[in-house]
Every structure is written in C-alpha cells, then in structure tokens.
Write a protein that holds these residues in place. Structure first.
Motif, PDB file in Angstrom:
ATOM      1  N   VAL A  18       0.887  -1.154   0.062  1.00 16.90           N
ATOM      2  CA  VAL A  18       0.045   0.050   0.034  1.00 16.90           C
ATOM      3  C   VAL A  18       0.771   1.240   0.071  1.00 16.90           C
ATOM      4  CG1 VAL A  18      -1.642   1.281   1.328  1.00 16.90           C
ATOM      5  CG2 VAL A  18      -1.983  -1.100   0.919  1.00 16.90           C
ATOM      6  N   ASP A  59      -1.807   6.274   7.946  1.00 12.37           N
ATOM      7  CA  ASP A  59      -2.889   5.231   8.055  1.00 12.37           C
ATOM      8  C   ASP A  59      -3.233   5.289   9.573  1.00 12.37           C
ATOM      9  OD1 ASP A  59      -4.651   3.178   7.964  1.00 12.37           O
ATOM     10  OD2 ASP A  59      -3.058   1.443   8.134  1.00 12.37           O
ATOM     11  N   THR A  88      -9.674   2.429   6.032  1.00 14.53           N
ATOM     12  CA  THR A  88     -10.393   1.448   5.173  1.00 14.53           C
ATOM     13  C   THR A  88     -11.998   1.456   5.930  1.00 14.53           C
ATOM     14  OG1 THR A  88      -9.877  -0.320   6.729  1.00 14.53           O
ATOM     15  CG2 THR A  88      -8.622  -0.083   4.752  1.00 14.53           C
ATOM     16  N   ASP A  90     -15.384   3.360   7.217  1.00 23.15           N
ATOM     17  CA  ASP A  90     -16.378   4.669   7.323  1.00 23.15           C
ATOM     18  C   ASP A  90     -16.891   4.705   8.720  1.00 23.15           C
ATOM     19  OD1 ASP A  90     -17.748   6.519   6.914  1.00 23.15           O
ATOM     20  OD2 ASP A  90     -19.265   5.787   5.257  1.00 23.15           O
ATOM     21  N   LEU A 108     -10.950   8.006   3.190  1.00 21.91           N
ATOM     22  CA  LEU A 108     -11.220   6.582   3.025  1.00 21.91           C
ATOM     23  C   LEU A 108      -9.891   5.995   2.293  1.00 21.91           C
ATOM     24  CD1 LEU A 108     -14.894   5.771   2.812  1.00 21.91           C
ATOM     25  CD2 LEU A 108     -13.387   5.291   4.912  1.00 21.91           C
ATOM     26  N   LYS A 109      -9.282   4.808   2.753  1.00 25.67           N
ATOM     27  CA  LYS A 109      -8.235   4.404   1.723  1.00 25.67           C
ATOM     28  C   LYS A 109      -8.813   4.041   0.379  1.00 25.67           C
ATOM     29  CE  LYS A 109      -4.669   2.358   4.479  1.00 25.67           C
ATOM     30  NZ  LYS A 109      -3.727   1.182   4.650  1.00 25.67           N
ATOM     31  N   ASP A 110     -10.117   3.729  -0.059  1.00 19.54           N
ATOM     32  CA  ASP A 110     -10.434   3.330  -1.361  1.00 19.54           C
ATOM     33  C   ASP A 110     -10.917   4.624  -1.993  1.00 19.54           C
ATOM     34  OD1 ASP A 110     -12.946   4.378  -0.217  1.00 19.54           O
ATOM     35  OD2 ASP A 110     -14.032   2.547  -0.523  1.00 19.54           O
ATOM     36  N   ALA A 111     -10.416   5.908  -1.755  1.00 19.04           N
ATOM     37  CA  ALA A 111     -10.552   7.114  -2.301  1.00 19.04           C
ATOM     38  C   ALA A 111      -9.637   7.091  -3.597  1.00 19.04           C
ATOM     39  CB  ALA A 111     -10.089   8.205  -1.609  1.00 19.04           C
ATOM     40  N   ALA A 112     -10.112   7.667  -4.580  1.00 20.18           N
ATOM     41  CA  ALA A 112      -9.353   7.892  -5.944  1.00 20.18           C
ATOM     42  C   ALA A 112      -7.800   8.498  -5.665  1.00 20.18           C
ATOM     43  CB  ALA A 112      -9.924   8.647  -7.130  1.00 20.18           C
TER      44      ALA A 112
END
Length: 214
Positions: A18, A59, A88, A90, A108-112
C-alpha cells in the motif's frame, strides 16, 4: 520549469505494498515529493524528528503507535504539521478521535489517487478535509454536544463563512465569494472559533454540525 516547490510529505502505512503503491501514484500525479516513508507510528515520529515535511499522510491502524497516537505525540511536542489520516473504515468515531487529536483531514483508503492528491494540496494550503462520514453519524457520536440553551449564536455572515469553510474554501476564496477583504474574513473566523470554543477550523465545523448550526 514552473519554479513551484513540490509539497514535501511523510507517508506512513504498515502495509508495504500500500505504501509503495501510494508513493508511486502520488509521484506520477506530480507536485509532491515523498521524503519520508514509515511502516508504523514509532518510525514516523523518529523520522519526523529529523526531517521537516509540509504534510503527513498516515494510516490510522498501525503497530507500535497508531496514526492517532502518533498525531497526539506530534501535537504535544508542538509540531503543527498538517496531517491526513487514512482508514479503510467509514467510522465516525475514528473521524472524531482524529479531529480531536488535531488532524486536518480524514480520507477513506478506497478514495481515488486524485482525491488524495487534491487533499494533500488542500491541507498544505491550510484548508481542511471532512470526508467521508455522514453528518447523522457525526452528530450521533460526538461527545461534546451542548444543550440547546448553550448552543453558539452565530450571525448570518458567520454562518455563511462557516459553511464555506466546511466546503473546503480557503480564506482567499471565501473573501472573493462574499466580496470581503481577506483580513475581514480572518477576523470573522477568529470570532467563530471563540464562539464555538474551538481550537481550529476543523473542530469548529464539526461542532457546528453537531449543534445543527450548518
């Protein structure tokens, strides 16, 4: 050459893949120089004691000091470097703990990658990033909600400015939007922080949300 200095950042994540992936993506997007890479909170603190950066990206869940624990240590030793915490989950409680510890951003880690890139630029300019928890969850979990009788009383102008702050606008952009001088906007923000008994813009926005002022 534009002559604009890149934003120097520290990047902390206990997962090597990551960390390396984020580092590569941010470098590809340009304007950012990753000068510190850390695998946990202790390593992050040690390296920050030696090297100055413009923004910290960390993180939340890491061994040997979580991102929030590392943040608390930084603030206790007087380091005010803007910090974005990545998660990761919400989770509104994590967001509130992060803000109370002194974080300027929460993502959030899944952001672009482009969203993280933009977030780094925003906090480097002194702005805040209140993404991505729903306002309902924030209100439900905030532990400092004042009774109705103790709610802050903001003027219409102060409320307008606070809404723009919540939207990520800088003082300059607020001034342009409301046809005010930047100095006048700064004075309004000082008054808003006093009325909301808040140490910074992020804390003021969250407190205003819980009191349903914005």
């Amino acid at each position: 050459m534009s002559g604009i200095e890149p934003i120097r950042i520290a990047l902390a994540d206990d997962q090597a893949l990551v960390r390396k992936g984020l580092s590569a993506l941010l470098r590809d997007l340009g304007g950012i120089d990753i000068v510190i890479e850390a695998e946990d909170g202790e390593s992050l603190l040690l390296q920050l004691a030696q090297t100055q950066v413009d923004v910290i990206v960390s993180d939340i869940r890491m061994p040997r000091k979580t991102g929030i624990e590392a943040l608390r240590v930084l603030r206790e030793r007087g380091d005010t470097t803007p910090l974005i915490l990545l998660t990761t989950f919400d989770d509104s409680e994590l967001m509130l703990a992060a803000v109370q510890a002194g974080a300027q951003g929460f993502l959030l880690k899944d952001a672009a990658p482009e969203d993280l890139h933009a977030a780094i630029k925003r906090v480097a300019r002194g702005e805040t990033l209140l993404q991505p928890v729903s306002l309902h969850s924030v209100r439900a979990n905030w532990h400092d909600v004042s009774p109705e009788s103790k709610r802050a009383h903001l003027t219409d102008r102060e409320t307008s400015i606070l809404r723009l702050i919540a939207g990520g606008y800088s003082n300059k952009e607020i001034a342009r939007s409301l046809f005010l001088s930047e100095g006048t906007v700064k004075n309004y923000i000082t008054d808003i922080l006093l009325k909301l008994d808040s140490r910074d813009r992020t804390h003021a926005v969250l407190k205003a949300i819980t009191q349903r002022l914005i």
